[in-house]
Design a protein around this motif. Structure first.
Motif, PDB file in Angstrom:
ATOM      1  N   HIS A  44       0.841  -1.210   0.000  1.00  0.00           N
ATOM      2  CA  HIS A  44       0.000   0.000   0.000  1.00  0.00           C
ATOM      3  C   HIS A  44       0.873   1.255   0.000  1.00  0.00           C
ATOM      4  CE1 HIS A  44      -3.400  -2.517   0.501  1.00  0.00           C
ATOM      5  NE2 HIS A  44      -3.447  -2.553   1.818  1.00  0.00           N
ATOM      6  N   MET A  45       1.908   1.234   0.810  1.00  0.00           N
ATOM      7  CA  MET A  45       2.811   2.390   0.868  1.00  0.00           C
ATOM      8  C   MET A  45       3.515   2.604  -0.468  1.00  0.00           C
ATOM      9  SD  MET A  45       4.484   2.031   4.668  1.00  0.00           S
ATOM     10  CE  MET A  45       5.443   3.536   4.510  1.00  0.00           C
ATOM     11  N   THR A  46       3.908   1.524  -1.106  1.00  0.00           N
ATOM     12  CA  THR A  46       4.563   1.616  -2.411  1.00  0.00           C
ATOM     13  C   THR A  46       3.617   2.222  -3.446  1.00  0.00           C
ATOM     14  OG1 THR A  46       5.994  -0.265  -1.924  1.00  0.00           O
ATOM     15  CG2 THR A  46       5.674   0.280  -4.254  1.00  0.00           C
ATOM     16  N   THR A  47       2.393   1.738  -3.467  1.00  0.00           N
ATOM     17  CA  THR A  47       1.398   2.246  -4.413  1.00  0.00           C
ATOM     18  C   THR A  47       1.137   3.728  -4.171  1.00  0.00           C
ATOM     19  OG1 THR A  47       0.382   0.067  -4.582  1.00  0.00           O
ATOM     20  CG2 THR A  47      -0.972   1.962  -5.235  1.00  0.00           C
ATOM     21  N   GLU A  48       0.980   4.107  -2.926  1.00  0.00           N
ATOM     22  CA  GLU A  48       0.736   5.513  -2.601  1.00  0.00           C
ATOM     23  C   GLU A  48       1.955   6.371  -2.936  1.00  0.00           C
ATOM     24  OE1 GLU A  48      -1.293   8.954  -1.225  1.00  0.00           O
ATOM     25  OE2 GLU A  48      -1.836   7.065  -2.178  1.00  0.00           O
ATOM     26  N   GLY A  49       3.135   5.860  -2.700  1.00  0.00           N
ATOM     27  CA  GLY A  49       4.350   6.599  -3.061  1.00  0.00           C
ATOM     28  C   GLY A  49       4.419   6.870  -4.553  1.00  0.00           C
ATOM     29  N   ARG A  50       4.070   5.883  -5.359  1.00  0.00           N
ATOM     30  CA  ARG A  50       4.050   6.076  -6.813  1.00  0.00           C
ATOM     31  C   ARG A  50       3.005   7.118  -7.216  1.00  0.00           C
ATOM     32  NH1 ARG A  50       4.233  -0.079  -7.581  1.00  0.00           N
ATOM     33  NH2 ARG A  50       6.474  -0.477  -7.591  1.00  0.00           N
ATOM     34  N   ARG A  51       1.817   7.026  -6.614  1.00  0.00           N
ATOM     35  CA  ARG A  51       0.756   7.987  -6.926  1.00  0.00           C
ATOM     36  C   ARG A  51       1.202   9.400  -6.588  1.00  0.00           C
ATOM     37  NH1 ARG A  51      -2.845  11.227  -4.958  1.00  0.00           N
ATOM     38  NH2 ARG A  51      -2.286  10.802  -2.801  1.00  0.00           N
ATOM     39  N   LEU A  52       1.830   9.555  -5.439  1.00  0.00           N
ATOM     40  CA  LEU A  52       2.299  10.877  -5.032  1.00  0.00           C
ATOM     41  C   LEU A  52       3.389  11.398  -5.961  1.00  0.00           C
ATOM     42  CD1 LEU A  52       2.353  10.394  -1.162  1.00  0.00           C
ATOM     43  CD2 LEU A  52       0.830  11.917  -2.471  1.00  0.00           C
ATOM     44  N   ALA A  53       4.298  10.531  -6.379  1.00  0.00           N
ATOM     45  CA  ALA A  53       5.361  10.961  -7.300  1.00  0.00           C
ATOM     46  C   ALA A  53       4.763  11.406  -8.635  1.00  0.00           C
ATOM     47  CB  ALA A  53       6.370   9.833  -7.507  1.00  0.00           C
ATOM     48  N   GLU A  54       3.745  10.701  -9.115  1.00  0.00           N
ATOM     49  CA  GLU A  54       3.071  11.099 -10.361  1.00  0.00           C
ATOM     50  C   GLU A  54       2.351  12.433 -10.177  1.00  0.00           C
ATOM     51  OE1 GLU A  54       0.544   7.837 -11.474  1.00  0.00           O
ATOM     52  OE2 GLU A  54       2.247   6.492 -11.753  1.00  0.00           O
ATOM     53  N   ALA A  55       1.717  12.616  -9.033  1.00  0.00           N
ATOM     54  CA  ALA A  55       1.029  13.875  -8.752  1.00  0.00           C
ATOM     55  C   ALA A  55       2.028  15.025  -8.662  1.00  0.00           C
ATOM     56  CB  ALA A  55       0.229  13.760  -7.454  1.00  0.00           C
ATOM     57  N   GLN A  56       3.173  14.762  -8.075  1.00  0.00           N
ATOM     58  CA  GLN A  56       4.219  15.783  -7.973  1.00  0.00           C
ATOM     59  C   GLN A  56       4.672  16.214  -9.364  1.00  0.00           C
ATOM     60  OE1 GLN A  56       7.904  14.332  -6.344  1.00  0.00           O
ATOM     61  NE2 GLN A  56       8.420  16.325  -5.477  1.00  0.00           N
ATOM     62  N   ARG A  57       4.902  15.257 -10.236  1.00  0.00           N
ATOM     63  CA  ARG A  57       5.314  15.564 -11.614  1.00  0.00           C
ATOM     64  C   ARG A  57       4.216  16.339 -12.342  1.00  0.00           C
ATOM     65  NH1 ARG A  57       8.370  16.479 -15.865  1.00  0.00           N
ATOM     66  NH2 ARG A  57       7.919  15.336 -17.759  1.00  0.00           N
ATOM     67  N   GLY A  58       2.970  15.917 -12.195  1.00  0.00           N
ATOM     68  CA  GLY A  58       1.867  16.614 -12.837  1.00  0.00           C
ATOM     69  C   GLY A  58       1.736  18.043 -12.352  1.00  0.00           C
ATOM     70  N   ALA A  59       1.852  18.252 -11.057  1.00  0.00           N
ATOM     71  CA  ALA A  59       1.763  19.612 -10.509  1.00  0.00           C
ATOM     72  C   ALA A  59       2.903  20.476 -11.029  1.00  0.00           C
ATOM     73  CB  ALA A  59       1.772  19.559  -8.983  1.00  0.00           C
ATOM     74  N   ARG A  60       4.096  19.904 -11.118  1.00  0.00           N
ATOM     75  CA  ARG A  60       5.244  20.655 -11.632  1.00  0.00           C
ATOM     76  C   ARG A  60       5.009  21.062 -13.093  1.00  0.00           C
ATOM     77  NH1 ARG A  60       9.249  17.075 -10.828  1.00  0.00           N
ATOM     78  NH2 ARG A  60       9.217  17.620  -8.621  1.00  0.00           N
ATOM     79  N   LEU A  61       4.458  20.152 -13.886  1.00  0.00           N
ATOM     80  CA  LEU A  61       4.159  20.468 -15.283  1.00  0.00           C
ATOM     81  C   LEU A  61       3.091  21.557 -15.394  1.00  0.00           C
ATOM     82  CD1 LEU A  61       4.203  16.884 -16.806  1.00  0.00           C
ATOM     83  CD2 LEU A  61       5.826  18.734 -17.278  1.00  0.00           C
ATOM     84  N   LEU A  62       2.114  21.534 -14.496  1.00  0.00           N
ATOM     85  CA  LEU A  62       1.087  22.577 -14.519  1.00  0.00           C
ATOM     86  C   LEU A  62       1.664  23.932 -14.132  1.00  0.00           C
ATOM     87  CD1 LEU A  62      -2.025  20.689 -13.140  1.00  0.00           C
ATOM     88  CD2 LEU A  62      -1.618  21.485 -15.464  1.00  0.00           C
ATOM     89  N   VAL A  63       2.579  23.955 -13.178  1.00  0.00           N
ATOM     90  CA  VAL A  63       3.256  25.221 -12.842  1.00  0.00           C
ATOM     91  C   VAL A  63       3.918  25.782 -14.097  1.00  0.00           C
ATOM     92  CG1 VAL A  63       5.213  26.242 -11.589  1.00  0.00           C
ATOM     93  CG2 VAL A  63       3.612  24.738 -10.388  1.00  0.00           C
ATOM     94  N   GLU A  64       4.655  24.938 -14.796  1.00  0.00           N
ATOM     95  CA  GLU A  64       5.348  25.387 -16.005  1.00  0.00           C
ATOM     96  C   GLU A  64       4.367  25.884 -17.056  1.00  0.00           C
ATOM     97  OE1 GLU A  64       7.707  22.006 -17.127  1.00  0.00           O
ATOM     98  OE2 GLU A  64       8.984  22.174 -15.344  1.00  0.00           O
ATOM     99  N   ALA A  65       3.287  25.148 -17.276  1.00  0.00           N
ATOM    100  CA  ALA A  65       2.305  25.536 -18.288  1.00  0.00           C
ATOM    101  C   ALA A  65       1.612  26.841 -17.915  1.00  0.00           C
ATOM    102  CB  ALA A  65       1.272  24.427 -18.473  1.00  0.00           C
ATOM    103  N   LEU A  66       1.295  27.011 -16.645  1.00  0.00           N
ATOM    104  CA  LEU A  66       0.629  28.234 -16.207  1.00  0.00           C
ATOM    105  C   LEU A  66       1.569  29.440 -16.265  1.00  0.00           C
ATOM    106  CD1 LEU A  66      -1.423  26.613 -13.355  1.00  0.00           C
ATOM    107  CD2 LEU A  66      -2.398  27.820 -15.337  1.00  0.00           C
TER     108      LEU A  66
END
Length: 121
Positions: A90-112
């Motif tokens: 469960h921790m591994t799955t959540e860690g992956r989800r968070l890393a993907e969310a971090q990347r997505g948020a970073r890309l949105l910062v750049e796009a905005l």
């Protein structure tokens, strides 16, 4: 940028598409504590929301990494031995989800900020 950018959130249309900022705001608010929805400024200034959401998720990633280092000694001895592998998964799955969310948020910062992704050959 487009929806083919590695890590771009699937729920957010590509930059410059009609409604993409609204998609971004909704997605970013889902990353943040529910109380963030009470602040109308986030919707008016999505770059600020993206900036703070990226930091919020980065904090969660760091906490998950520290928890992974500590879990066996601090919690593992207090749960049944057969439960620990599932909990670690469960921790591994959540860690992956968070890393993907971090990347997505970073890309949105750049796009905005007006940055646009150009594929390299």
């Amino acid at each position: 940028m487009s929806s083919t950018i590695p890590g771009w959130p699937a729920a957010v249309r590509p930059p410059d598409a009609p409604g993409w900022r609204e998609d971004a705001v909704a997605w970013l608010l889902d990353l943040c504590p529910a109380d963030f929805r009470a602040y109308t400024g986030w919707r008016r200034h999505p770059l600020m929301l993206a900036w703070i959401a990226e930091r919020h998720v980065t904090g969660q990633v760091e906490v998950m990494r520290q928890a992974w280092r500590d879990v066996r000694l601090q919690v593992g001895v207090h749960v049944p031995p057969e439960a620990l592998p599932g909990l670690l998964e469960h921790m591994t799955t959540e860690g992956r989800r968070l890393a993907e969310a971090q990347r997505g948020a970073r890309l949105l910062v750049e796009a905005l900020r007006g940055e646009r992704w150009v594929p390299r050959l």
